[in-house]
Design an enzyme around this catalytic site. Structure first.
Site, mmCIF file in Angstrom:
data_model
loop_
_atom_site.group_PDB
_atom_site.id
_atom_site.type_symbol
_atom_site.label_atom_id
_atom_site.label_comp_id
_atom_site.label_asym_id
_atom_site.label_seq_id
_atom_site.Cartn_x
_atom_site.Cartn_y
_atom_site.Cartn_z
ATOM 1 N N ASN A 131 0.831 -1.204 0.000
ATOM 2 C CA ASN A 131 0.000 0.000 0.000
ATOM 3 C C ASN A 131 0.865 1.253 0.000
ATOM 4 O O ASN A 131 1.948 1.301 0.595
ATOM 5 C CB ASN A 131 -1.002 0.005 1.160
ATOM 6 C CG ASN A 131 -0.387 -0.181 2.523
ATOM 7 O OD1 ASN A 131 0.624 -0.857 2.674
ATOM 8 N ND2 ASN A 131 -0.998 0.405 3.523
ATOM 9 N N GLU A 166 -2.981 -4.767 -2.983
ATOM 10 C CA GLU A 166 -3.477 -5.681 -4.018
ATOM 11 C C GLU A 166 -3.426 -5.021 -5.397
ATOM 12 O O GLU A 166 -2.942 -5.602 -6.377
ATOM 13 C CB GLU A 166 -4.927 -6.104 -3.711
ATOM 14 C CG GLU A 166 -5.089 -6.882 -2.425
ATOM 15 C CD GLU A 166 -5.388 -5.989 -1.227
ATOM 16 O OE1 GLU A 166 -4.826 -4.876 -1.145
ATOM 17 O OE2 GLU A 166 -6.170 -6.405 -0.362
HETATM 18 N N1 THU Z 1 -5.251 -1.518 2.582
HETATM 19 C C1 THU Z 1 -4.707 -2.332 1.621
HETATM 20 O O1 THU Z 1 -3.585 -2.113 1.152
HETATM 21 N N2 THU Z 1 -5.448 -3.382 1.184
HETATM 22 C C2 THU Z 1 -6.715 -3.669 1.626
HETATM 23 O O2 THU Z 1 -7.396 -4.475 1.025
HETATM 24 C C3 THU Z 1 -7.206 -3.017 2.840
HETATM 25 C C4 THU Z 1 -6.577 -1.697 3.125
HETATM 26 C C5 THU Z 1 -4.472 -0.386 3.057
HETATM 27 C C6 THU Z 1 -4.980 0.935 2.569
HETATM 28 C C7 THU Z 1 -4.459 1.878 3.628
HETATM 29 O O3 THU Z 1 -3.156 2.289 3.270
HETATM 30 C C8 THU Z 1 -4.364 1.017 4.878
HETATM 31 O O4 THU Z 1 -4.488 -0.325 4.456
HETATM 32 C C9 THU Z 1 -5.443 1.315 5.909
HETATM 33 O O5 THU Z 1 -6.693 1.294 5.326
#
Ligand code: THU
Length: 146
Positions: free
Chosen positions: A45, A58
């Site tokens: 992320n 993802e």
């Molecule tokens: N996040 C992801 O990378 N994948 C997900 O499916 C759920 C949420 C990240 C986005 C954000 O940077 C952090 O988790 C908190 O929401």
């Protein structure tokens, strides 16, 4: 997919998680995507001060793979940890936007492995289970292939 291949995919996701850019939520998330070619693409992320532009692990992995010409995928491992509120615990299931993003490129029986933050255990599920009655390309283009 063998159990060892699944565990390896989870470990690749964990390595990616450690590179996450998550200064606002403190939630580091990593993903590892297995393409039908056999290659693995990782992602993490990437948060933003303006919040909305944040990209999930993802979709980062998918975008890297798509840029390399991949169009067919077999499995995805996702792993996350909350460094600010570790007691929040739990698994990082793909968010709704990522489920819809995957629906574009993956079959309904696409394998998703959601691992605990140590990468020791994981739950296995299909895209169909995570996004029942989803809206996909066949609804627009009339394809019956999914
Ligand atoms: N996040 C992801 O990378 N994948 C997900 O499916 C759920 C949420 C990240 C986005 C954000 O940077 C952090 O988790 C908190 O929401």
């Amino acid at each position: 997919m063998t159990e060892k291949e699944k565990r390896d995919l989870v470990l690749r996701a964990r390595e990616a998680m450690l590179l996450a850019y998550a200064p606002y939520s403190g939630c580091r998330v990593g993903a590892a995507l297995l393409a039908e070619s056999g290659k693995i693409y990782t992602g993490f992320n990437i948060e933003n001060a303006s919040f909305t532009p944040t990209v999930c692990a993802e979709r980062s992995a998918f975008i890297r793979a798509l840029h390399e010409g991949e169009r067919k995928f077999s499995a995805l491992a996702v792993i996350g940890e909350n460094t600010v509120l570790p007691e929040a615990g739990g698994l990082f299931y793909p968010c709704g936007v990522c489920r819809q993003f995957m629906r574009e490129f993956c079959p309904l029986d696409f394998t998703i492995l959601v691992a605990d933050s140590a990468g020791e255990r994981f739950e296995e599920m299909t895209l169909d289970a995570l996004l029942p009655h989803g809206f996909g390309p066949e609804n627009v283009k009339g394809e019956k292939s999914k």
